[in-house]
Design a protein around this motif. Structure first.
Motif, PDB file in Angstrom:
ATOM      1  N   GLY A   1       0.819  -1.387   0.162  1.00 22.70           N
ATOM      2  CA  GLY A   1      -0.013  -0.054  -0.026  1.00 22.70           C
ATOM      3  C   GLY A   1       1.088   1.381   0.482  1.00 22.70           C
ATOM      4  O   GLY A   1       1.865   1.459   0.258  1.00 22.70           O
ATOM      5  N   HIS A   2      -0.310   2.189   0.079  1.00 20.61           N
ATOM      6  CA  HIS A   2       1.030   3.607  -0.381  1.00 20.61           C
ATOM      7  C   HIS A   2       1.877   3.974  -1.359  1.00 20.61           C
ATOM      8  O   HIS A   2       2.318   4.854  -0.665  1.00 20.61           O
ATOM      9  N   THR A   3       2.222   2.921  -2.408  1.00 25.99           N
ATOM     10  CA  THR A   3       3.615   3.316  -3.227  1.00 25.99           C
ATOM     11  C   THR A   3       2.692   3.959  -4.370  1.00 25.99           C
ATOM     12  O   THR A   3       3.431   4.684  -5.312  1.00 25.99           O
ATOM     13  N   GLY A   4       2.115   2.814  -5.283  1.00 24.15           N
ATOM     14  CA  GLY A   4       1.248   2.791  -6.160  1.00 24.15           C
ATOM     15  C   GLY A   4       1.997   2.888  -7.411  1.00 24.15           C
ATOM     16  O   GLY A   4       1.580   3.174  -8.656  1.00 24.15           O
ATOM     17  N   ASP A   5       3.630   2.214  -7.585  1.00 21.87           N
ATOM     18  CA  ASP A   5       3.981   2.233  -8.958  1.00 21.87           C
ATOM     19  C   ASP A   5       4.887   0.273  -8.729  1.00 21.87           C
ATOM     20  O   ASP A   5       5.727   0.071  -9.198  1.00 21.87           O
ATOM     21  N   TRP A   6       4.195  -0.473  -8.232  1.00 24.51           N
ATOM     22  CA  TRP A   6       4.341  -2.157  -8.476  1.00 24.51           C
ATOM     23  C   TRP A   6       4.129  -2.294  -9.903  1.00 24.51           C
ATOM     24  O   TRP A   6       3.080  -1.745 -10.373  1.00 24.51           O
ATOM     25  N   CYS A   7       4.730  -3.078 -10.385  1.00 27.59           N
ATOM     26  CA  CYS A   7       4.441  -3.904 -11.451  1.00 27.59           C
ATOM     27  C   CYS A   7       5.085  -4.888 -11.852  1.00 27.59           C
ATOM     28  O   CYS A   7       5.538  -5.729 -10.540  1.00 27.59           O
ATOM     29  N   VAL A   8       4.227  -5.638 -12.668  1.00 28.80           N
ATOM     30  CA  VAL A   8       4.640  -7.571 -12.977  1.00 28.80           C
ATOM     31  C   VAL A   8       6.307  -7.203 -13.608  1.00 28.80           C
ATOM     32  O   VAL A   8       6.160  -6.567 -14.718  1.00 28.80           O
ATOM     33  N   VAL A   9       6.347  -7.882 -12.765  1.00 32.38           N
ATOM     34  CA  VAL A   9       8.032  -8.188 -13.726  1.00 32.38           C
ATOM     35  C   VAL A   9       8.368 -10.058 -14.165  1.00 32.38           C
ATOM     36  O   VAL A   9       9.400 -10.075 -14.737  1.00 32.38           O
ATOM     37  N   TRP A  10       7.649 -10.214 -13.594  1.00 26.60           N
ATOM     38  CA  TRP A  10       7.398 -12.218 -13.479  1.00 26.60           C
ATOM     39  C   TRP A  10       5.863 -12.479 -13.485  1.00 26.60           C
ATOM     40  O   TRP A  10       5.456 -12.369 -12.194  1.00 26.60           O
ATOM     41  N   TYR A  11       5.532 -13.500 -14.316  1.00 24.58           N
ATOM     42  CA  TYR A  11       4.553 -14.564 -13.653  1.00 24.58           C
ATOM     43  C   TYR A  11       4.552 -15.696 -14.029  1.00 24.58           C
ATOM     44  O   TYR A  11       5.215 -16.061 -15.609  1.00 24.58           O
ATOM     45  N   GLU A  12       3.854 -16.519 -13.380  1.00 27.82           N
ATOM     46  CA  GLU A  12       3.386 -18.117 -14.343  1.00 27.82           C
ATOM     47  C   GLU A  12       2.518 -18.548 -14.103  1.00 27.82           C
ATOM     48  O   GLU A  12       1.575 -17.923 -12.994  1.00 27.82           O
ATOM     49  N   THR A  13       1.503 -19.097 -15.413  1.00 22.25           N
ATOM     50  CA  THR A  13       0.427 -19.519 -15.304  1.00 22.25           C
ATOM     51  C   THR A  13       0.021 -21.006 -14.844  1.00 22.25           C
ATOM     52  O   THR A  13       0.902 -21.884 -14.956  1.00 22.25           O
TER      53      THR A  13
END
Length: 83
Positions: free
Chosen positions: A39-51
């Motif tokens: 919370g309170h940052t607002g700049d999270w981005c997805v750098v990796w994911y697996e399905t």
């Protein structure tokens, strides 16, 4: 479809590992103004994911990554599978 994911915040220079059924909505929640680690940052981005086909598999992978407790291993995982 279920996802295990890693987020990165440039502001905090931190990674966050999680799992979800809806990656887009979950990212919106992480970037909202809420209490908690992301919370309170607002700049999270997805750098990796697996399905995964089921929730159990996604949670197992999430726990595996969290048990590493190693930024270096997380960064190796990210660099091995660019989005």
């Amino acid at each position: 479809m279920f996802y295990t994911y890693i987020l990165y915040s440039k502001t905090r220079n931190k990674y966050y590992v999680g799992s979800t059924v809806d990656l887009v909505e979950r990212l919106k929640k992480h970037n909202s103004n809420h209490s908690g680690f992301t919370g309170h940052t607002g700049d999270w981005c997805v750098v990796w994911y697996e399905t995964f086909n089921n929730k159990r598999e996604a949670i197992i992978k999430e726990k595996l990554i969290k048990n590493w407790k190693s930024r270096l291993m997380i960064e190796k995982l990210i660099s091995s599978a660019r989005l």
